[in-house]
Design an enzyme around this catalytic site. Structure first.
Site, mmCIF file in Angstrom:
data_model
loop_
_atom_site.group_PDB
_atom_site.id
_atom_site.type_symbol
_atom_site.label_atom_id
_atom_site.label_comp_id
_atom_site.label_asym_id
_atom_site.label_seq_id
_atom_site.Cartn_x
_atom_site.Cartn_y
_atom_site.Cartn_z
ATOM 1 N N HIS A 76 1.131 -1.231 -0.066
ATOM 2 C CA HIS A 76 0.093 0.430 0.100
ATOM 3 C C HIS A 76 0.665 1.136 -0.141
ATOM 4 C CE1 HIS A 76 -3.916 1.362 1.037
ATOM 5 N NE2 HIS A 76 -3.707 2.907 0.850
ATOM 6 N N HIS A 116 1.197 5.189 -2.406
ATOM 7 C CA HIS A 116 0.641 6.172 -3.963
ATOM 8 C C HIS A 116 2.026 6.609 -4.186
ATOM 9 C CE1 HIS A 116 -3.338 6.058 -1.624
ATOM 10 N NE2 HIS A 116 -3.134 5.930 -0.845
ATOM 11 N N HIS A 173 -9.908 1.355 -0.625
ATOM 12 C CA HIS A 173 -9.121 1.523 0.547
ATOM 13 C C HIS A 173 -10.666 2.487 1.126
ATOM 14 C CE1 HIS A 173 -6.195 3.465 -1.425
ATOM 15 N NE2 HIS A 173 -5.122 4.100 -0.126
ATOM 16 N N GLU A 212 -10.784 4.088 6.735
ATOM 17 C CA GLU A 212 -9.967 4.629 7.275
ATOM 18 C C GLU A 212 -10.468 5.582 8.002
ATOM 19 O OE1 GLU A 212 -7.752 6.612 4.521
ATOM 20 O OE2 GLU A 212 -5.957 7.434 6.160
ATOM 21 N N ASP A 233 1.776 3.572 3.102
ATOM 22 C CA ASP A 233 1.440 4.805 2.968
ATOM 23 C C ASP A 233 1.639 6.290 2.129
ATOM 24 O OD1 ASP A 233 -1.637 5.494 2.213
ATOM 25 O OD2 ASP A 233 -2.528 6.201 4.170
ATOM 26 N N ASP A 234 1.898 6.612 2.572
ATOM 27 C CA ASP A 234 2.295 8.020 1.497
ATOM 28 C C ASP A 234 3.627 8.513 3.063
ATOM 29 O OD1 ASP A 234 0.236 8.897 -0.365
ATOM 30 O OD2 ASP A 234 -0.563 8.619 1.779
HETATM 31 N N1 HPA Z 1 -5.644 8.294 1.551
HETATM 32 C C1 HPA Z 1 -6.448 8.219 0.754
HETATM 33 N N2 HPA Z 1 -6.534 8.475 -0.456
HETATM 34 C C2 HPA Z 1 -5.029 8.732 -0.569
HETATM 35 C C3 HPA Z 1 -4.341 8.114 0.129
HETATM 36 C C4 HPA Z 1 -4.776 7.932 1.215
HETATM 37 O O1 HPA Z 1 -3.156 8.106 2.264
HETATM 38 N N3 HPA Z 1 -2.892 9.011 -0.130
HETATM 39 C C5 HPA Z 1 -3.272 9.609 -1.860
HETATM 40 N N4 HPA Z 1 -4.528 9.029 -2.294
HETATM 41 ZN ZN ZN Z 2 -3.978 5.075 1.304
#
Ligand code: HPA
Ligand code: ZN
Length: 331
Positions: free
Chosen positions: A17, A19, A197, A200, A278-279
């Site tokens: 996971h 991005h 997703h 969350e 994630d990021d």
């Molecule tokens: N969550 C949801 N959408 C996203 C994310 C994230 O962490 N990063 C880029 N788009």
């Molecule tokens: Zn994500």
């Protein structure tokens, strides 16, 4: 709490996971902005990190950073920079969410060129850094179902050995999962493997609707399923894999603190869980930081980390030959 020390940097890791644009090092984005004479100072803090507060603002800053990614060459460079960093964290296999909307505005011809550049960089990174990448074309939920269908058309036309997955990201509370059923049906028929997703920000109902309406094999996050143990048991029974991103959840406030994170409870109840970033620069984390925190907070050790990597590889959207090749790297 003491600072993490990156003890787990070298243990082989699988990340499902990530991005791609969200993994862009801030210095990379600043450098491109300078090359292009674009002023992006509003999205950076004086220390050079990304500046934002909360999830909605994060999505805006994310999209602002993407403005410097103007063509396939920028994505080739981005992919190489991201994979070099991931490999330095011990990641041997990774999947990245790719957004046809950021890569040619949903036009299939343009997307093909962006995807070719990303794949070219992935092959170079595999040679140079020993990391394997597969792509997951991803709808940006807050752009709505029509744009989602453009993303699905791009994905369907380019499904193959490299583009193996299809996903749904963006603002989770916009619309319902069923709004994207057409796109997910098309992607499934093209042989793409599915993740979305959910859970969350949304509750157990969002996770349950996502499973029912989009027929996904994996869920991004899914942590709020913990509020409904019957749902947790259903996820476990169906063998759905959760792409859990604890550092992201703590940083954005989806959970109050590391010690409140439901990952160990989900694992103990039999849910297949994996760990990802994630990021990472947005959330001030790395894969080895995630592992260090899991050790500090939950006393995870080598056997849990090997289990996480094996679960990740089993849930990876790659062909069996690739899975076997990567499996040797986990030994
Ligand atoms: N969550 C949801 N959408 C996203 C994310 C994230 O962490 N990063 C880029 N788009
Ligand atoms: Zn994500």
């Amino acid at each position: 709490m003491t600072e993490p020390t990156s003890d787990w940097r070298d243990i082989p890791k699988v990340e499902l996971h990530l991005h791609l644009e969200g993994a862009a090092p801030p210095a990379f984005i600043r450098g491109l902005a300078a090359e292009k004479g674009m002023d992006l100072s509003a999205i950076f803090r004086p220390d050079g990190g990304y500046r934002y507060e909360g999830f909605e603002h994060f999505l805006q800053v994310y999209e602002a950073a993407c403005q410097v990614l103007t063509g396939p060459e920028e994505f080739r460079r981005l992919t190489l920079a991201v994979l070099e960093e991931s490999a330095s964290q011990g990641v041997v296999y990774t999947e990245a969410f790719l957004s046809p909307e950021f890569c040619g505005g949903g036009d299939v011809g343009a997307w093909r060129e962006y995807l070719a550049a990303i794949q070219d960089a992935a092959m170079q990174a595999e040679r140079d850094f020993g990391i394997t990448l597969r792509g997951c074309a991803t709808i940006i939920r807050h752009l709505g179902p029509d744009k989602g269908r453009d993303t699905a058309r791009c994905a369907v036309e380019t499904a193959g050995d490299f583009l193996t997955g299809f996903g749904l990201a963006g603002a989770e509370m916009m619309g319902r999962p069923g709004d994207y059923a057409w796109s997910f049906d098309a992607a499934r028929e093209a042989g793409l493997r599915l993740t979305a997703h959910a859970g969350e920000w949304g509750g157990p109902d969002m996770v349950a609707d996502t499973i029912r309406d989009l027929k996904v094999e994996r869920i991004g996050h899914g942590i709020n399923a913990i509020r409904d143990l019957a749902l947790v048991d259903d996820i476990a029974e169906k063998g759905i894999v959760l792409e859990v991103c604890p550092g992201s959840n703590v940083f954005l406030g989806a959970v109050p603190s590391w010690k409140d994170h439901p990952l160990p409870k989900l694992m103990a109840r039999g849910v297949k869980c994996t760990v990802s970033t994630d990021d990472p620069p947005f959330f001030h984390t790395t894969m080895s930081n995630e592992y260090d925190m899991l050790e500090q907070v939950f006393d995870f050790g080598e056997s849990e980390f090997r289990h996480l990597a094996e679960t990740g590889l089993a849930g990876a959207f790659c062909d069996e030959a690739t899975r076997e090749r990567v499996r040797k790297r986990l030994a």
